[in-house]
Design a protein around this motif. Structure first.
Motif, mmCIF file in Angstrom:
data_model
loop_
_atom_site.group_PDB
_atom_site.id
_atom_site.type_symbol
_atom_site.label_atom_id
_atom_site.label_comp_id
_atom_site.label_asym_id
_atom_site.label_seq_id
_atom_site.Cartn_x
_atom_site.Cartn_y
_atom_site.Cartn_z
ATOM 1 N N THR A 149 0.921 -0.979 -0.026
ATOM 2 C CA THR A 149 -0.196 0.033 0.094
ATOM 3 C C THR A 149 0.809 1.168 -0.002
ATOM 4 O O THR A 149 2.101 1.291 0.552
ATOM 5 C CB THR A 149 -0.876 0.074 1.303
ATOM 6 O OG1 THR A 149 -1.495 1.222 1.100
ATOM 7 C CG2 THR A 149 -0.224 -0.226 2.553
ATOM 8 N N THR A 150 0.432 2.300 -0.669
ATOM 9 C CA THR A 150 1.053 3.671 -0.620
ATOM 10 C C THR A 150 1.121 4.429 0.832
ATOM 11 O O THR A 150 1.743 5.166 1.000
ATOM 12 C CB THR A 150 0.715 4.501 -1.732
ATOM 13 O OG1 THR A 150 -0.655 4.708 -1.520
ATOM 14 C CG2 THR A 150 0.974 3.796 -3.161
ATOM 15 N N ALA A 151 0.154 3.772 1.628
ATOM 16 C CA ALA A 151 -0.201 4.381 2.845
ATOM 17 C C ALA A 151 0.878 4.100 4.000
ATOM 18 O O ALA A 151 0.893 4.693 4.788
ATOM 19 C CB ALA A 151 -1.434 3.795 3.411
ATOM 20 N N SER A 158 10.874 -6.366 -0.039
ATOM 21 C CA SER A 158 9.975 -7.067 0.865
ATOM 22 C C SER A 158 8.384 -6.768 0.340
ATOM 23 O O SER A 158 8.599 -5.595 -0.286
ATOM 24 C CB SER A 158 10.114 -7.057 2.266
ATOM 25 O OG SER A 158 10.034 -5.675 2.551
ATOM 26 N N THR A 159 7.461 -7.316 0.744
ATOM 27 C CA THR A 159 6.285 -6.993 0.412
ATOM 28 C C THR A 159 5.357 -6.736 1.664
ATOM 29 O O THR A 159 6.005 -7.355 2.775
ATOM 30 C CB THR A 159 5.590 -8.046 -0.459
ATOM 31 O OG1 THR A 159 5.897 -8.505 -1.419
ATOM 32 C CG2 THR A 159 3.975 -7.809 -0.748
ATOM 33 N N HIS A 160 4.772 -5.745 1.886
ATOM 34 C CA HIS A 160 3.855 -5.264 3.047
ATOM 35 C C HIS A 160 3.350 -6.424 3.844
ATOM 36 O O HIS A 160 3.765 -6.767 5.040
ATOM 37 C CB HIS A 160 2.914 -4.023 2.690
ATOM 38 C CG HIS A 160 3.668 -2.974 2.734
ATOM 39 N ND1 HIS A 160 3.044 -1.921 2.100
ATOM 40 C CD2 HIS A 160 4.648 -2.152 3.209
ATOM 41 C CE1 HIS A 160 3.718 -0.890 2.106
ATOM 42 N NE2 HIS A 160 4.726 -1.038 2.762
ATOM 43 N N THR A 161 2.323 -7.184 2.957
ATOM 44 C CA THR A 161 1.802 -8.421 3.676
ATOM 45 C C THR A 161 1.529 -9.417 2.760
ATOM 46 O O THR A 161 1.216 -9.003 1.715
ATOM 47 C CB THR A 161 0.296 -7.771 4.285
ATOM 48 O OG1 THR A 161 -0.375 -8.885 4.880
ATOM 49 C CG2 THR A 161 -0.486 -7.101 3.134
ATOM 50 N N VAL A 162 1.459 -10.577 3.295
ATOM 51 C CA VAL A 162 1.502 -11.723 2.352
ATOM 52 C C VAL A 162 0.697 -12.587 3.342
ATOM 53 O O VAL A 162 0.637 -13.192 4.239
ATOM 54 C CB VAL A 162 2.706 -12.515 2.242
ATOM 55 C CG1 VAL A 162 2.489 -14.000 1.411
ATOM 56 C CG2 VAL A 162 3.748 -11.819 1.302
ATOM 57 N N LEU A 199 1.781 -0.131 10.337
ATOM 58 C CA LEU A 199 1.427 -1.433 10.534
ATOM 59 C C LEU A 199 -0.351 -1.204 10.212
ATOM 60 O O LEU A 199 -0.851 -2.236 9.718
ATOM 61 C CB LEU A 199 1.787 -2.173 11.643
ATOM 62 C CG LEU A 199 1.449 -3.529 12.047
ATOM 63 C CD1 LEU A 199 1.829 -4.398 11.052
ATOM 64 C CD2 LEU A 199 1.764 -3.828 13.327
ATOM 65 N N LYS A 200 -0.707 -0.219 10.810
ATOM 66 C CA LYS A 200 -2.211 -0.229 10.955
ATOM 67 C C LYS A 200 -2.642 0.171 9.382
ATOM 68 O O LYS A 200 -3.627 -0.216 9.050
ATOM 69 C CB LYS A 200 -2.569 0.807 12.085
ATOM 70 C CG LYS A 200 -4.198 0.976 12.082
ATOM 71 C CD LYS A 200 -4.625 1.683 13.251
ATOM 72 C CE LYS A 200 -6.114 1.691 13.558
ATOM 73 N NZ LYS A 200 -6.381 2.376 14.768
ATOM 74 N N ALA A 201 -2.015 0.949 8.886
ATOM 75 C CA ALA A 201 -2.199 1.311 7.296
ATOM 76 C C ALA A 201 -2.332 0.312 6.703
ATOM 77 O O ALA A 201 -3.306 0.002 5.606
ATOM 78 C CB ALA A 201 -0.999 2.370 6.925
ATOM 79 N N ILE A 202 -1.210 -0.701 6.835
ATOM 80 C CA ILE A 202 -1.021 -1.792 5.956
ATOM 81 C C ILE A 202 -2.373 -2.940 6.137
ATOM 82 O O ILE A 202 -3.065 -3.337 5.139
ATOM 83 C CB ILE A 202 0.013 -2.815 6.283
ATOM 84 C CG1 ILE A 202 1.416 -1.745 5.762
ATOM 85 C CG2 ILE A 202 0.200 -4.099 5.695
ATOM 86 C CD1 ILE A 202 2.568 -2.487 6.630
ATOM 87 N N LEU A 203 -2.814 -2.912 7.421
ATOM 88 C CA LEU A 203 -4.053 -3.823 7.760
ATOM 89 C C LEU A 203 -5.133 -3.156 7.259
ATOM 90 O O LEU A 203 -6.139 -3.994 6.684
ATOM 91 C CB LEU A 203 -4.030 -4.361 9.125
ATOM 92 C CG LEU A 203 -3.008 -4.797 9.824
ATOM 93 C CD1 LEU A 203 -3.324 -5.398 11.072
ATOM 94 C CD2 LEU A 203 -2.442 -6.085 8.654
ATOM 95 N N THR A 204 -5.195 -1.682 7.206
ATOM 96 C CA THR A 204 -6.514 -1.052 6.631
ATOM 97 C C THR A 204 -6.832 -1.214 5.061
ATOM 98 O O THR A 204 -7.738 -1.552 4.635
ATOM 99 C CB THR A 204 -6.273 0.237 7.205
ATOM 100 O OG1 THR A 204 -6.471 0.482 8.538
ATOM 101 C CG2 THR A 204 -7.569 1.113 6.646
ATOM 102 N N SER A 205 -5.372 -1.292 4.576
ATOM 103 C CA SER A 205 -5.367 -1.359 3.144
ATOM 104 C C SER A 205 -6.000 -2.830 2.708
ATOM 105 O O SER A 205 -6.427 -2.843 1.558
ATOM 106 C CB SER A 205 -4.031 -1.314 2.701
ATOM 107 O OG SER A 205 -3.153 -2.379 2.951
ATOM 108 N N ILE A 206 -5.936 -3.716 3.351
ATOM 109 C CA ILE A 206 -6.506 -5.018 3.210
ATOM 110 C C ILE A 206 -7.870 -5.556 3.970
ATOM 111 O O ILE A 206 -8.231 -6.502 3.902
ATOM 112 C CB ILE A 206 -5.517 -6.249 3.342
ATOM 113 C CG1 ILE A 206 -4.869 -6.279 4.744
ATOM 114 C CG2 ILE A 206 -4.085 -5.961 2.357
ATOM 115 C CD1 ILE A 206 -3.998 -7.295 5.097
ATOM 116 N N ASP A 207 -8.355 -4.559 4.386
ATOM 117 C CA ASP A 207 -9.696 -4.485 5.121
ATOM 118 C C ASP A 207 -9.615 -5.421 6.257
ATOM 119 O O ASP A 207 -10.471 -6.090 6.572
ATOM 120 C CB ASP A 207 -10.727 -4.901 4.213
ATOM 121 C CG ASP A 207 -12.182 -4.771 4.378
ATOM 122 O OD1 ASP A 207 -12.348 -3.779 5.648
ATOM 123 O OD2 ASP A 207 -13.048 -5.413 4.457
#
Length: 421
Positions: A149-151, A158-162, A199-207
């Protein structure tokens, strides 16, 4: 323990074999791979050369383990990289990029005080997806979902979340402002808040809600900063009304590091529950699978973490210090007594949820004096009757309460959490 899903432990001669760990331990839809040192499996010796040669050997060993179980490097979901000199990061990244063709997994990279082999400059462990599951699960064409996510600040390695099946793993978040690409101004409180905000921005980006986190790892340069970190941390957890009503806190480990990328004071990563799973699992499962958090009076409690948090087919256990649960004090100041106490605390937690030590799939050990590993090993094996878990050991400059050792664990959970039972 109910359920019949079977843990599958395997070694290959194509990577170094350890007397105190199994190279890969699969359970359900994940494989846990033990830390690989830069050792040539043919000679059993440290590979000759500099950080480039050593990083290549670590990854070659991981690749050999992965290929021995009919997987490929692009099945890797998470890699942890431990270096003894943070200045070696660029060299590690150059080698690292040559081992992945599809995407980069999530990653945490830190500098540590020592590694369990004299002359080793780097060590790596890994978590890989396991679509075939373990007996009696039927193979399933589950899809790995990797997102940025750009947030949040992006990393070229690396990738933010897998996400895979019912878990997400996130890359470690530095205190970087996503807009500027720089470390935020201020001290430890500002840096901690930025790590958690990223970290919260990453999770928000994947709902995914922040309270879906089941385990947090905090890597801190100076343990004296923990009071300030905890003050900020408490403002992020619990994050929702329902979590506050249950006083839910994730499991947690605090690891003192020698250095972090960009000279940061703190870095944070997380393991996240993922109730909707990944295709072809049904999205409607999302609000049905339950996070089960549990504490026991038989192990020392922490006001900012839960002893064990189960979700689906895994339990995540908070780091255990060598503290007597009754007295709340450290046990005798020798490594044998302290290692035994850490393992007894883990055992008490495991047994409190009707599991046994042989359900453990991965153990992480931080030790103040790397020379103490032999004494730890002598105690360690007595706690397991069957195949040993995967394992990672690092040397650290300090441990909370001036302890000599600290351990956490990941436990298989065959019964699942509702409605998978």
């Amino acid at each position: 323990m109910s359920g019949t899903i079977i843990k599958l432990s395997r070694n290959t001669d194509n990577a170094p074999i350890s007397a105190v760990a199994t190279q890969t331990v699969a359970f359900s839809h994940y494989n846990n791979i033990s830390a690989q040192l830069p050792v040539d499996p043919s000679s059993g010796e440290l590979v000759a050369g500099d950080i480039t040669a050593q990083a290549k050997q670590c990854l070659t060993n991981i690749k050999a383990v992965i290929e021995s179980i009919d997987h490929v490097m692009d099945d890797v979901v998470k890699i942890n990289v431990f270096v003894t000199n943070i200045a070696d990061v660029d060299a590690v990244n150059t080698v690292y990029a040559s081992f992945f063709t599809d995407y980069f997994p999530t990653r945490t990279l830190v500098a540590v005080a020592a590694l369990p082999l004299e002359g080793a400059l780097v060590q790596m462990d890994a978590l890989i997806s396991n679509g075939e599951g373990t007996t009696p699960q039927a193979p399933c064409d589950l899809v790995k979902v990797a997102k940025n996510t750009t947030a949040a600040p992006q990393c070229s390695s690396s990738t933010h979340t897998v996400a895979f099946s019912h878990y997400n793993n996130t890359s470690a978040q530095l205190p970087i402002d996503a807009k500027t690409g720089d470390i935020v101004a201020g001290g430890i409180k500002q840096q901690t808040a930025q790590c958690l905000t990223n970290l919260k921005a990453i999770l928000t980006s994947i709902d995914v809600p922040f309270d879906d986190i089941v385990k947090v790892n905090i890597f801190v340069k100076n343990l004296a900063d923990m009071d300030a970190i905890n003050e900020v941390y408490s403002s992020f957890f619990p994050d929702s009304a329902i979590a506050r009503s249950q006083a839910y806190l994730p499991a947690r480990s605090i690891i003192a590091v020698s250095a972090l990328p960009m000279g940061a004071l703190v870095q944070i990563d997380a393991v996240v529950s993922h109730g909707d799973g990944t295709p072809p699992q049904a999205v409607e499962d999302r609000h049905g699978i339950v996070i089960k958090a549990n504490n026991t009076p038989n192990a020392p409690k922490c006001k900012l973490s839960t002893h064990t948090v189960a979700f689906s087919h895994y339990n995540h256990i908070s780091a255990q210090l060598p503290v007597n649960a009754t007295s709340g004090k450290l046990v005798a100041d020798d490594i044998t007594s302290q290692a035994t106490q850490c393992l007894n605390n883990i055992k008490a937690i495991v047994e409190s949820i009707d599991h046994v030590m042989d359900d453990i799939v991965k153990v992480n050990i931080q030790v103040k004096n790397i020379a103490d590993v032999a004494a730890i090993n002598a105690v360690y094996k007595d706690f397991f009757q069957g195949d040993l878990p995967a394992r990672t050991v690092i040397g650290v400059a300090a441990i909370a309460m001036d302890a000599l050792v600290q351990m956490d664990a990941v436990v298989s959970n065959a019964e699942g959490t509702p409605p998978t039972a």
